[in-house]
Design a protein around this motif. Structure first.
Motif, PDB file in Angstrom:
ATOM      1  N   PRO A  56       0.982  -1.238   0.059  1.00 36.58           N
ATOM      2  CA  PRO A  56       0.080  -0.029  -0.063  1.00 36.58           C
ATOM      3  C   PRO A  56       0.902   1.269   0.080  1.00 36.58           C
ATOM      4  N   ARG A  57       0.311   2.179  -0.851  1.00 37.02           N
ATOM      5  CA  ARG A  57       1.249   3.573  -0.647  1.00 37.02           C
ATOM      6  C   ARG A  57       0.950   4.245   0.498  1.00 37.02           C
ATOM      7  N   PRO A  58       1.884   5.167   1.143  1.00 39.24           N
ATOM      8  CA  PRO A  58       1.590   5.626   2.126  1.00 39.24           C
ATOM      9  C   PRO A  58       0.660   6.696   2.018  1.00 39.24           C
ATOM     10  N   ARG A  59      -0.001   7.046   3.121  1.00 40.16           N
ATOM     11  CA  ARG A  59      -1.119   7.768   3.250  1.00 40.16           C
ATOM     12  C   ARG A  59      -0.606   9.074   3.779  1.00 40.16           C
ATOM     13  N   LEU A  60      -0.788  10.116   2.920  1.00 43.17           N
ATOM     14  CA  LEU A  60      -0.156  11.665   3.165  1.00 43.17           C
ATOM     15  C   LEU A  60      -1.308  12.058   3.821  1.00 43.17           C
ATOM     16  N   VAL A  61      -1.229  12.806   4.999  1.00 41.44           N
ATOM     17  CA  VAL A  61      -2.367  13.332   5.795  1.00 41.44           C
ATOM     18  C   VAL A  61      -1.547  14.948   6.059  1.00 41.44           C
ATOM     19  N   PHE A  62      -2.540  15.703   5.905  1.00 42.25           N
ATOM     20  CA  PHE A  62      -2.326  17.226   6.294  1.00 42.25           C
ATOM     21  C   PHE A  62      -3.284  17.670   7.219  1.00 42.25           C
ATOM     22  N   HIS A  63      -2.834  18.636   8.110  1.00 43.47           N
ATOM     23  CA  HIS A  63      -3.423  19.343   9.076  1.00 43.47           C
ATOM     24  C   HIS A  63      -4.153  20.942   8.517  1.00 43.47           C
ATOM     25  N   CYS A  64      -5.297  21.179   8.852  1.00 44.57           N
ATOM     26  CA  CYS A  64      -5.962  22.199   8.501  1.00 44.57           C
ATOM     27  C   CYS A  64      -6.602  23.086   9.303  1.00 44.57           C
ATOM     28  N   GLN A  65      -6.764  24.369   9.259  1.00 42.98           N
ATOM     29  CA  GLN A  65      -8.067  25.203   9.805  1.00 42.98           C
ATOM     30  C   GLN A  65      -8.354  25.980   8.713  1.00 42.98           C
ATOM     31  N   GLN A  66      -9.538  26.695   9.213  1.00 42.40           N
ATOM     32  CA  GLN A  66     -10.038  28.054   8.568  1.00 42.40           C
ATOM     33  C   GLN A  66      -9.452  29.193   9.037  1.00 42.40           C
ATOM     34  N   ALA A  67      -8.778  30.034   8.307  1.00 41.97           N
ATOM     35  CA  ALA A  67      -8.195  31.085   8.585  1.00 41.97           C
ATOM     36  C   ALA A  67      -8.721  32.087   9.621  1.00 41.97           C
ATOM     37  N   HIS A  68      -9.960  31.991   9.454  1.00 40.88           N
ATOM     38  CA  HIS A  68     -10.561  33.062  10.639  1.00 40.88           C
ATOM     39  C   HIS A  68     -10.793  32.267  11.825  1.00 40.88           C
ATOM     40  N   GLY A  69     -10.501  31.028  12.198  1.00 37.90           N
ATOM     41  CA  GLY A  69     -10.624  30.346  13.463  1.00 37.90           C
ATOM     42  C   GLY A  69     -11.481  29.357  13.340  1.00 37.90           C
ATOM     43  N   SER A  70     -10.924  27.840  13.484  1.00 38.40           N
ATOM     44  CA  SER A  70     -11.773  26.787  13.602  1.00 38.40           C
ATOM     45  C   SER A  70     -10.865  25.554  14.245  1.00 38.40           C
ATOM     46  N   PRO A  71     -11.844  24.520  14.604  1.00 43.63           N
ATOM     47  CA  PRO A  71     -10.892  23.583  14.874  1.00 43.63           C
ATOM     48  C   PRO A  71      -9.961  22.744  14.065  1.00 43.63           C
ATOM     49  N   LEU A 114       0.873  31.577  -0.648  1.00 40.80           N
ATOM     50  CA  LEU A 114      -0.407  30.855  -1.292  1.00 40.80           C
ATOM     51  C   LEU A 114      -0.136  29.512  -1.394  1.00 40.80           C
ATOM     52  N   LEU A 115      -0.930  28.587  -1.306  1.00 39.82           N
ATOM     53  CA  LEU A 115      -1.062  27.227  -1.583  1.00 39.82           C
ATOM     54  C   LEU A 115      -1.195  27.155  -3.288  1.00 39.82           C
ATOM     55  N   GLY A 116      -0.153  26.609  -3.853  1.00 38.87           N
ATOM     56  CA  GLY A 116      -0.355  26.537  -5.208  1.00 38.87           C
ATOM     57  C   GLY A 116      -0.162  24.858  -5.888  1.00 38.87           C
ATOM     58  N   GLY A 117       1.031  24.948  -6.468  1.00 44.15           N
ATOM     59  CA  GLY A 117       1.038  23.498  -7.227  1.00 44.15           C
ATOM     60  C   GLY A 117       1.898  22.564  -6.443  1.00 44.15           C
ATOM     61  N   GLN A 118       2.433  23.161  -5.136  1.00 42.32           N
ATOM     62  CA  GLN A 118       3.048  21.846  -4.364  1.00 42.32           C
ATOM     63  C   GLN A 118       2.953  22.215  -2.772  1.00 42.32           C
ATOM     64  N   ILE A 119       3.036  21.171  -2.078  1.00 39.66           N
ATOM     65  CA  ILE A 119       2.831  21.421  -0.508  1.00 39.66           C
ATOM     66  C   ILE A 119       3.953  20.708  -0.077  1.00 39.66           C
ATOM     67  N   GLY A 120       4.571  21.115   1.045  1.00 37.85           N
ATOM     68  CA  GLY A 120       5.570  20.561   1.681  1.00 37.85           C
ATOM     69  C   GLY A 120       4.830  19.536   2.697  1.00 37.85           C
ATOM     70  N   LEU A 121       5.451  18.202   2.745  1.00 34.77           N
ATOM     71  CA  LEU A 121       4.918  17.321   3.850  1.00 34.77           C
ATOM     72  C   LEU A 121       4.412  17.753   5.092  1.00 34.77           C
ATOM     73  N   GLU A 122       5.117  18.520   5.514  1.00 31.70           N
ATOM     74  CA  GLU A 122       4.713  19.037   6.863  1.00 31.70           C
ATOM     75  C   GLU A 122       4.405  20.394   7.249  1.00 31.70           C
ATOM     76  N   ASP A 123       3.635  20.958   5.777  1.00 28.18           N
ATOM     77  CA  ASP A 123       2.901  22.351   5.822  1.00 28.18           C
ATOM     78  C   ASP A 123       1.465  22.074   6.428  1.00 28.18           C
ATOM     79  N   SER A 228       1.893  22.561  17.201  1.00 28.35           N
ATOM     80  CA  SER A 228       3.299  22.190  17.188  1.00 28.35           C
ATOM     81  C   SER A 228       3.433  20.739  17.526  1.00 28.35           C
ATOM     82  N   GLY A 229       2.474  20.180  17.991  1.00 31.76           N
ATOM     83  CA  GLY A 229       2.369  18.871  18.530  1.00 31.76           C
ATOM     84  C   GLY A 229       2.303  17.748  17.516  1.00 31.76           C
ATOM     85  N   LYS A 230       2.495  17.887  16.210  1.00 39.45           N
ATOM     86  CA  LYS A 230       2.219  16.837  15.216  1.00 39.45           C
ATOM     87  C   LYS A 230       3.460  15.774  15.570  1.00 39.45           C
TER      88      LYS A 230
END
Length: 343
Positions: A56-71, A114-123, A228-230
């Protein structure tokens, strides 16, 4: 994969024929193989080498928030920008049309992040949501309005920069990050940034037009930041590995090539001198066309067959662009600085 599926279907058909006493398994059919006549088809199938299962390919997981505030949300399973926006919308149960753009590692409308054509794996991804619409009357008293425009890759163009002292710099309520929704009532949703720039450029000098924009939703949170606790990450945005999002084909994890950054910087400088536009995304698009071309003729054809033909670049300018691209390919360009904008 298609062959495997067709093989399974064939096996199912064969099993159906065996069970129904169909023509394919008549014992007196001398044209059938011996092992099949003697009822050995089962052992024949069992003797086939099993199809090796791919790891199985490794599952890439990213963390996200809404910029105005959210979980904090967990985002995965996307291969391009549109799919990413849909995943974010699903995570927060909002319409995908509400997302204007995303920034990396900051909740501010920082156009350098800005998020564009690529994302750092820890972004860490921050989604900027539609806020208040605004309409202003603008008189085009000069040839240039002083706007640099980009888009989110999913149908929304917005203001990336406003030149100091320009017409738009003196228009109240217009800000960097505002989505350009309409010009004189004409909807621009679904237009690329260069299409919007062309429409603004075609407005005659001295004319007055109505510009409708939508600003990103804002809040009072000024100290919000990525967790910072990833697990497994001491810091964010290392840039050593990135997930490159493609309009066609799967996303791939790769190490950024310094040559690309230098070439995009050089092309961006040519654009600024030729058109007064500083647009990393446009420069990136030109580089991608040039990187697939083997000679100036192929590059010219590629430009003519792309959406960039609307800019009406002169032959001399196309030649200058090819010079920068060929210099980068051959390694004659030296790295000046590292760019963060890749889309």
């Amino acid at each position: 994969m298609h062959k495997i599926f067709s093989k399974k279907k064939q096996n199912s058909d064969n099993i159906a024929k065996h069970s129904s006493g169909g023509e394919a398994t008549r014992p007196n059919d001398t044209s059938a193989p011996a092992n099949e006549v003697n009822g050995g088809s089962k052992s024949s199938r069992s003797s086939e080498a099993p199809v090796p299962s791919q790891p199985p390919r490794p599952r890439l997981v990213f963390h996200c928030q809404q910029a105005h505030g959210s979980p904090t949300g967990i985002i995965s399973g996307f291969t391009n920008v549109k799919e990413l926006y849909q995943k974010i919308a699903d995570c927060y149960d909002i319409p995908v049309e509400e997302i204007l753009f995303c920034t990396l590692n900051t909740h501010k409308a920082d156009m350098n992040k800005l998020l564009g054509g690529q994302i750092g794996l820890e972004d860490f991804i921050f989604a900027h949501i539609k806020g208040r619409p605004k309409e202003v009357e603008v008189t085009k008293s000069e040839d240039a309005l002083g706007l640099t425009i980009t888009d989110n890759g999913a149908g929304y163009a917005f203001i990336k920069r406003i030149k100091e002292g320009s017409i738009m710099d003196n228009v109240a309520f217009i800000s960097v990050g505002d989505h350009i929704e309409k010009i004189d009532g004409e909807s621009l949703i679904g237009c690329r940034h260069f299409e919007v720039a062309k429409k603004l450029k075609e407005i005659p000098k001295g004319a007055t037009f109505v510009l409708r924009v939508v600003e990103p939703l804002k809040s009072g949170f000024s100290n919000i930041g990525p967790s910072s606790g990833k697990k497994g990450s001491g810091k964010m945005g290392t840039g050593k590995e990135t997930l490159r999002l493609r309009s066609k084909g799967p996303a791939t994890v790769e190490i950024p090539d310094d040559v690309v950054n230098v070439a995009v910087e050089k092309i961006n400088g040519l654009l600024e001198n030729f058109m007064g536009i500083n647009d990393t995304e446009l420069a990136q698009t030109i580089w991608e066309i040039g990187s697939r071309s083997e000679n100036p003729h192929e590059f010219t054809v590629g430009m003519d067959e792309s959406d960039l033909k609307e800019f009406g670049f002169t032959d001399d300018f196309i030649f200058d662009l090819w010079g920068a691209i060929s210099d980068a390919k051959s390694g004659r360009l030296k790295k000046v600085q590292e760019f963060t904008e890749q889309f």
